[in-house]
Design an enzyme around this catalytic site. Sequence first.
Site, PDB file in Angstrom:
ATOM      1  N   HIS A 121       9.163  -6.402   3.428  1.00  0.00           N
ATOM      2  CA  HIS A 121       7.860  -6.088   4.007  1.00  0.00           C
ATOM      3  C   HIS A 121       7.514  -7.268   4.913  1.00  0.00           C
ATOM      4  O   HIS A 121       7.186  -8.350   4.434  1.00  0.00           O
ATOM      5  CB  HIS A 121       6.839  -5.934   2.870  1.00  0.00           C
ATOM      6  CG  HIS A 121       5.439  -5.687   3.319  1.00  0.00           C
ATOM      7  ND1 HIS A 121       4.682  -4.656   2.835  1.00  0.00           N
ATOM      8  CD2 HIS A 121       4.651  -6.339   4.192  1.00  0.00           C
ATOM      9  CE1 HIS A 121       3.483  -4.680   3.403  1.00  0.00           C
ATOM     10  NE2 HIS A 121       3.436  -5.703   4.222  1.00  0.00           N
ATOM     11  N   GLU A 141      10.624  -3.794  -2.249  1.00  0.00           N
ATOM     12  CA  GLU A 141      10.286  -4.520  -1.085  1.00  0.00           C
ATOM     13  C   GLU A 141       9.900  -5.948  -1.431  1.00  0.00           C
ATOM     14  O   GLU A 141       9.103  -6.207  -2.332  1.00  0.00           O
ATOM     15  CB  GLU A 141       9.166  -3.832  -0.302  1.00  0.00           C
ATOM     16  CG  GLU A 141       7.885  -3.607  -1.069  1.00  0.00           C
ATOM     17  CD  GLU A 141       6.827  -2.921  -0.184  1.00  0.00           C
ATOM     18  OE1 GLU A 141       6.170  -2.023  -0.696  1.00  0.00           O
ATOM     19  OE2 GLU A 141       6.662  -3.296   0.986  1.00  0.00           O
ATOM     20  N   ASP A 180       6.532   5.350   1.892  1.00  0.00           N
ATOM     21  CA  ASP A 180       5.722   4.269   1.330  1.00  0.00           C
ATOM     22  C   ASP A 180       4.557   4.870   0.525  1.00  0.00           C
ATOM     23  O   ASP A 180       3.409   4.414   0.637  1.00  0.00           O
ATOM     24  CB  ASP A 180       5.216   3.316   2.416  1.00  0.00           C
ATOM     25  CG  ASP A 180       4.602   2.049   1.832  1.00  0.00           C
ATOM     26  OD1 ASP A 180       4.677   1.853   0.607  1.00  0.00           O
ATOM     27  OD2 ASP A 180       4.034   1.254   2.597  1.00  0.00           O
ATOM     28  N   HIS A 196       8.848  -0.003   6.631  1.00  0.00           N
ATOM     29  CA  HIS A 196       7.653   0.436   7.383  1.00  0.00           C
ATOM     30  C   HIS A 196       7.363  -0.372   8.654  1.00  0.00           C
ATOM     31  O   HIS A 196       6.278  -0.944   8.804  1.00  0.00           O
ATOM     32  CB  HIS A 196       6.409   0.477   6.493  1.00  0.00           C
ATOM     33  CG  HIS A 196       6.219  -0.680   5.555  1.00  0.00           C
ATOM     34  ND1 HIS A 196       6.230  -1.983   5.974  1.00  0.00           N
ATOM     35  CD2 HIS A 196       5.993  -0.720   4.226  1.00  0.00           C
ATOM     36  CE1 HIS A 196       6.027  -2.762   4.939  1.00  0.00           C
ATOM     37  NE2 HIS A 196       5.887  -2.024   3.863  1.00  0.00           N
ATOM     38  N   HIS A 213       5.966   4.084  -4.435  1.00  0.00           N
ATOM     39  CA  HIS A 213       5.380   3.279  -5.513  1.00  0.00           C
ATOM     40  C   HIS A 213       4.915   4.274  -6.568  1.00  0.00           C
ATOM     41  O   HIS A 213       3.863   4.899  -6.414  1.00  0.00           O
ATOM     42  CB  HIS A 213       4.205   2.457  -4.982  1.00  0.00           C
ATOM     43  CG  HIS A 213       4.577   1.505  -3.877  1.00  0.00           C
ATOM     44  ND1 HIS A 213       4.888   0.180  -4.102  1.00  0.00           N
ATOM     45  CD2 HIS A 213       4.706   1.685  -2.535  1.00  0.00           C
ATOM     46  CE1 HIS A 213       5.177  -0.415  -2.943  1.00  0.00           C
ATOM     47  NE2 HIS A 213       5.067   0.481  -1.983  1.00  0.00           N
ATOM     48  N   ASN A 227       6.583  -3.676  -7.102  1.00  0.00           N
ATOM     49  CA  ASN A 227       5.298  -4.401  -7.185  1.00  0.00           C
ATOM     50  C   ASN A 227       4.371  -3.743  -8.201  1.00  0.00           C
ATOM     51  O   ASN A 227       3.232  -3.406  -7.927  1.00  0.00           O
ATOM     52  CB  ASN A 227       4.631  -4.504  -5.805  1.00  0.00           C
ATOM     53  CG  ASN A 227       4.302  -3.153  -5.201  1.00  0.00           C
ATOM     54  OD1 ASN A 227       4.914  -2.153  -5.533  1.00  0.00           O
ATOM     55  ND2 ASN A 227       3.318  -3.115  -4.318  1.00  0.00           N
ATOM     56  N   HIS A 257      -3.748   5.204  -4.625  1.00  0.00           N
ATOM     57  CA  HIS A 257      -4.833   4.502  -5.317  1.00  0.00           C
ATOM     58  C   HIS A 257      -5.873   5.555  -5.683  1.00  0.00           C
ATOM     59  O   HIS A 257      -5.919   6.629  -5.069  1.00  0.00           O
ATOM     60  CB  HIS A 257      -5.464   3.444  -4.399  1.00  0.00           C
ATOM     61  CG  HIS A 257      -4.503   2.392  -3.955  1.00  0.00           C
ATOM     62  ND1 HIS A 257      -4.053   1.385  -4.778  1.00  0.00           N
ATOM     63  CD2 HIS A 257      -3.875   2.195  -2.766  1.00  0.00           C
ATOM     64  CE1 HIS A 257      -3.210   0.607  -4.119  1.00  0.00           C
ATOM     65  NE2 HIS A 257      -3.077   1.082  -2.897  1.00  0.00           N
TER      66      HIS A 257
HETATM   67  O1  DOR Z   1      -0.535  -0.715   1.993  1.00  0.00           O
HETATM   68  C1  DOR Z   1       0.334  -0.991   1.187  1.00  0.00           C
HETATM   69  N1  DOR Z   1       0.205  -0.694  -0.110  1.00  0.00           N
HETATM   70  N2  DOR Z   1       1.439  -1.619   1.607  1.00  0.00           N
HETATM   71  C2  DOR Z   1       2.353  -2.088   0.752  1.00  0.00           C
HETATM   72  O2  DOR Z   1       3.327  -2.646   1.186  1.00  0.00           O
HETATM   73  C3  DOR Z   1       2.144  -1.976  -0.709  1.00  0.00           C
HETATM   74  C4  DOR Z   1       1.324  -0.819  -0.990  1.00  0.00           C
HETATM   75  C5  DOR Z   1       0.865  -0.709  -2.426  1.00  0.00           C
HETATM   76  O3  DOR Z   1       1.717  -0.895  -3.317  1.00  0.00           O
HETATM   77  O4  DOR Z   1      -0.277  -0.356  -2.666  1.00  0.00           O
HETATM   78 ZN    ZN Z   2       5.297  -2.659   2.052  1.00  0.00          ZN
END
Ligand code: DOR
Ligand code: ZN
Length: 424
Positions: free
Chosen positions: A176, A142, A285, A221, A58, A91, A289
């Site tokens: 997912h 996903e 994955d 995952h 991501h 996403n 953050h």
């Molecule tokens: O923990 C997660 N964070 N799982 C995911 O599938 C998405 C991801 C996110 O984009 O922060």
């Molecule tokens: Zn995911």
Amino acid sequence: MDTETLVLTDLHLPGGRVADITIRNGIVSHVGSSEPADTKISCSRYLVLPAAVDLHVHMRGGNEQKQKEDWTTGTQSALAGGVTVVVDQPNTIPPLTNAASFHTRLFEAKTNAWCNFAINAGVTADSDISGLWKSGALHFGETFAGPSSYGEAVSQEVLSRALSEIAGLGGLASIHAETVSSGKDSDLFSHHALRCPDGEAEAVRLVHHCNGQHCRLYFCHVSSGTGMDAIRDAIIEVTPHHLLLSLPGREPADTRFLVNPPIRPEYDRKELWKRWNRIDVIASDHAPHTTAEKSGDFSSAPSGIPGVETMVPLLLAYMTDKQIPLSDLVAKTSYNPSRIAGILPAGFKPGNRADFALYPHSRTVVDPDLLHSKAKWTPFEGMEAVFPEVVIRDGKVAYRDGSFCYHAPHWISGRGYIPETRIE
Ligand code: DOR
Ligand code: ZN
């Protein structure tokens, strides 16, 4: 045409032979004795592996998420971990569900990426699946069959319709798969209980049920043996955090370990290793953050772990200790993902893609301050790892001793893309 020649000398090939490898135009052109070169790199003190292709990252960016990560920091983090190709997940904010948002994303990536990349398309109730396919999306997903940070679960009806349409295009849907029970999500232990292995298996079965048209499936995952055992005839992805981390000994409110699917008891981690041979792909994955976001109350903190830079370095150390063949690591992080992405495999034979990472024979420990992601934290802090000193991408030195030296990223489009429709 790029006529520069790079020669990697004294390289230890997988069978034990030592040879020089000549690279032209990003492709291995000769293996054997040395040829004239513009640049030569001695590999005598390195373990050289084909660079990794991370099918699940991501990269964040855009206006709304650039404080978490952007294409510059995310792809530099990839390179510094021996990854030369990343596949971005849709996403984003807003989610990547139509051709216009795809082209905006593509422009952002082309301008800022330091490694090669592909972009996946988002599946929501109002996604323009054929428009995304024609724009060059690699895979669909996903796709959230269970909710997560920045991912709303799609209904069964939407999922069935989307899988049928993707099957018609000859595409691949990455999923997912989770089921979330109701209850108070107050710490890592309740997080695991509310998103339990049986729920993962239930979600997998539901996806199979919705897949009447036999769309090619890729389960992201997978975090438990139970979940994996429910999968039929599909590609299986597992992450380093589910292979290397477990709940015992964790501070219950430590949000660095908060991720979906959750970090699980040691039992589940071991069940994944028992099914090692069923795992097709290891992907990070990478889901960064900010520290501020992760510092809030557990129940409102976002889930996700940054991991693109530590994926191969951690597994290299761990697998060496456990005497698991490194050919498995190469298969699951490089060879298989290359095939799934539809690109040449990186490797040591003439005609292979010349993407390599050169690892020293010494170890360090993971230090968050030395990582390149904007997330200056990691749940892997203090664990043993082997980071590459040199990374070659497209036959060029892209990363050396902490410096990034080659920009020009290549976009890897999906099979639905017709070049004339390309919007530069
Ligand atoms: O923990 C997660 N964070 N799982 C995911 O599938 C998405 C991801 C996110 O984009 O922060
Ligand atoms: Zn995911």
